[in-house]
Design an enzyme around this catalytic site. Sequence first.
Site, PDB file in Angstrom:
ATOM      1  N   GLY A  15      40.525  37.647  49.152  1.00 57.54           N
ATOM      2  CA  GLY A  15      40.176  37.132  47.828  1.00 57.54           C
ATOM      3  C   GLY A  15      38.759  36.611  47.690  1.00 57.54           C
ATOM      4  O   GLY A  15      38.489  35.754  46.849  1.00 57.54           O
ATOM      5  N   MET A  93      45.096  46.933  47.372  1.00 57.14           N
ATOM      6  CA  MET A  93      45.088  48.111  48.223  1.00 57.14           C
ATOM      7  C   MET A  93      46.269  49.038  47.919  1.00 57.14           C
ATOM      8  O   MET A  93      47.082  49.352  48.797  1.00 57.14           O
ATOM      9  CB  MET A  93      45.077  47.680  49.695  1.00 57.14           C
ATOM     10  CG  MET A  93      43.905  46.770  50.038  1.00 57.14           C
ATOM     11  SD  MET A  93      42.286  47.364  49.473  1.00 57.14           S
ATOM     12  CE  MET A  93      41.874  48.403  50.846  1.00 57.14           C
ATOM     13  N   ILE A  96      47.105  52.761  41.487  1.00 52.88           N
ATOM     14  CA  ILE A  96      47.713  52.379  40.206  1.00 52.88           C
ATOM     15  C   ILE A  96      48.488  53.583  39.665  1.00 52.88           C
ATOM     16  O   ILE A  96      47.991  54.709  39.664  1.00 52.88           O
ATOM     17  CB  ILE A  96      46.609  51.947  39.212  1.00 52.88           C
ATOM     18  CG1 ILE A  96      45.855  50.721  39.740  1.00 52.88           C
ATOM     19  CG2 ILE A  96      47.179  51.684  37.829  1.00 52.88           C
ATOM     20  CD1 ILE A  96      46.653  49.440  39.854  1.00 52.88           C
ATOM     21  N   HIS A 112      34.699  49.062  44.946  1.00 53.52           N
ATOM     22  CA  HIS A 112      34.920  49.795  46.193  1.00 53.52           C
ATOM     23  C   HIS A 112      33.677  49.667  47.074  1.00 53.52           C
ATOM     24  O   HIS A 112      32.555  49.830  46.585  1.00 53.52           O
ATOM     25  CB  HIS A 112      35.220  51.268  45.880  1.00 53.52           C
ATOM     26  CG  HIS A 112      35.545  52.052  47.107  1.00 53.52           C
ATOM     27  ND1 HIS A 112      36.791  51.978  47.718  1.00 53.52           N
ATOM     28  CD2 HIS A 112      34.799  52.894  47.856  1.00 53.52           C
ATOM     29  CE1 HIS A 112      36.776  52.744  48.795  1.00 53.52           C
ATOM     30  NE2 HIS A 112      35.591  53.317  48.910  1.00 53.52           N
TER      31      HIS A 112
HETATM   32  C1  GAR Z   1      36.409  44.364  49.054  1.00 54.55           C
HETATM   33  O1  GAR Z   1      35.358  44.683  49.935  1.00 54.55           O
HETATM   34  C2  GAR Z   1      36.689  45.521  48.120  1.00 54.55           C
HETATM   35  O2  GAR Z   1      35.547  46.268  47.807  1.00 54.55           O
HETATM   36  C3  GAR Z   1      37.652  46.345  48.959  1.00 54.55           C
HETATM   37  O3  GAR Z   1      38.485  45.390  49.551  1.00 54.55           O
HETATM   38  C4  GAR Z   1      37.728  44.219  49.828  1.00 54.55           C
HETATM   39  C5  GAR Z   1      38.528  43.020  49.376  1.00 54.55           C
HETATM   40  O4  GAR Z   1      37.920  41.847  49.841  1.00 54.55           O
HETATM   41  N1  GAR Z   1      38.384  47.274  48.149  1.00 54.55           N
HETATM   42  C6  GAR Z   1      38.720  48.489  48.534  1.00 54.55           C
HETATM   43  O5  GAR Z   1      38.474  48.934  49.639  1.00 54.55           O
HETATM   44  C7  GAR Z   1      39.444  49.311  47.474  1.00 54.55           C
HETATM   45  N2  GAR Z   1      39.540  50.691  47.854  1.00 54.55           N
HETATM   46  P1  GAR Z   1      38.301  40.443  49.197  1.00 54.55           P
HETATM   47  O6  GAR Z   1      39.834  40.312  49.279  1.00 54.55           O
HETATM   48  O7  GAR Z   1      37.625  39.438  50.096  1.00 54.55           O
HETATM   49  O8  GAR Z   1      37.807  40.414  47.795  1.00 54.55           O
END
Ligand code: GAR
Length: 193
Positions: A15, A93, A96, A112
Amino acid sequence: MRSKQKLAIFASGTGSNYDAIHEAIQTGELEAELVLLVCDRPQALVIKKAADNGLPVFVFNPRDYSTKADFEAEIVKQLKKAAVEWIILAGYMRLIGTVLLECFEGRIINIHPSLLPAFPGLDAIGQAFDAGVKVSGVTIHYVDAGMDTGQIIAQQAVAIKPNMTRPALQSAIQLVEHELYPRTIQQLLTQGE
Ligand code: GAR
């Protein structure tokens, strides 16, 4: 003037992007109202962060439902109850499905950690690192039914310097995410005003 638009954040993990968006709302950099966190992992750290901020949280376990359409129908119910206008995916993750896409067409965005269309899917940072590319970055895009395939809204490059470690690349990318996501959401919400 129109009242602040209502956002729901969907997240599955730590988060840090949730934190950045929450902080940008507190400082007034992002003029919006956060009304709901949706989380598909009951043990995720982001749940405590949202609860500490007094944000209503809808946590579910996909295994408690027989199909994606079933849990998405429940999510839609929660979103409607909170009068949500935009869905902000921040480390959610999970693809949708049609139930959410049909109800919130053109109103779901994702962040992303790569320069799409390069390195879609899981562990985009590791994929870029292993490929030995010299530049990766961050993409913010509309969500469609594909895996990280929707129309691109904003991108920012991050250089991968010689001898950079994988954790250092991850920190550099997250630093960009935390600044780019709130700024891009603000631009989207004020478009056409
Ligand atoms: C982030 O780096 C986001 O870009 C990635 O998950 C991480 C979540 O971090 N999303 C993906 O890879 C979507 N395909 P967070 O929970 O610390 O925000």
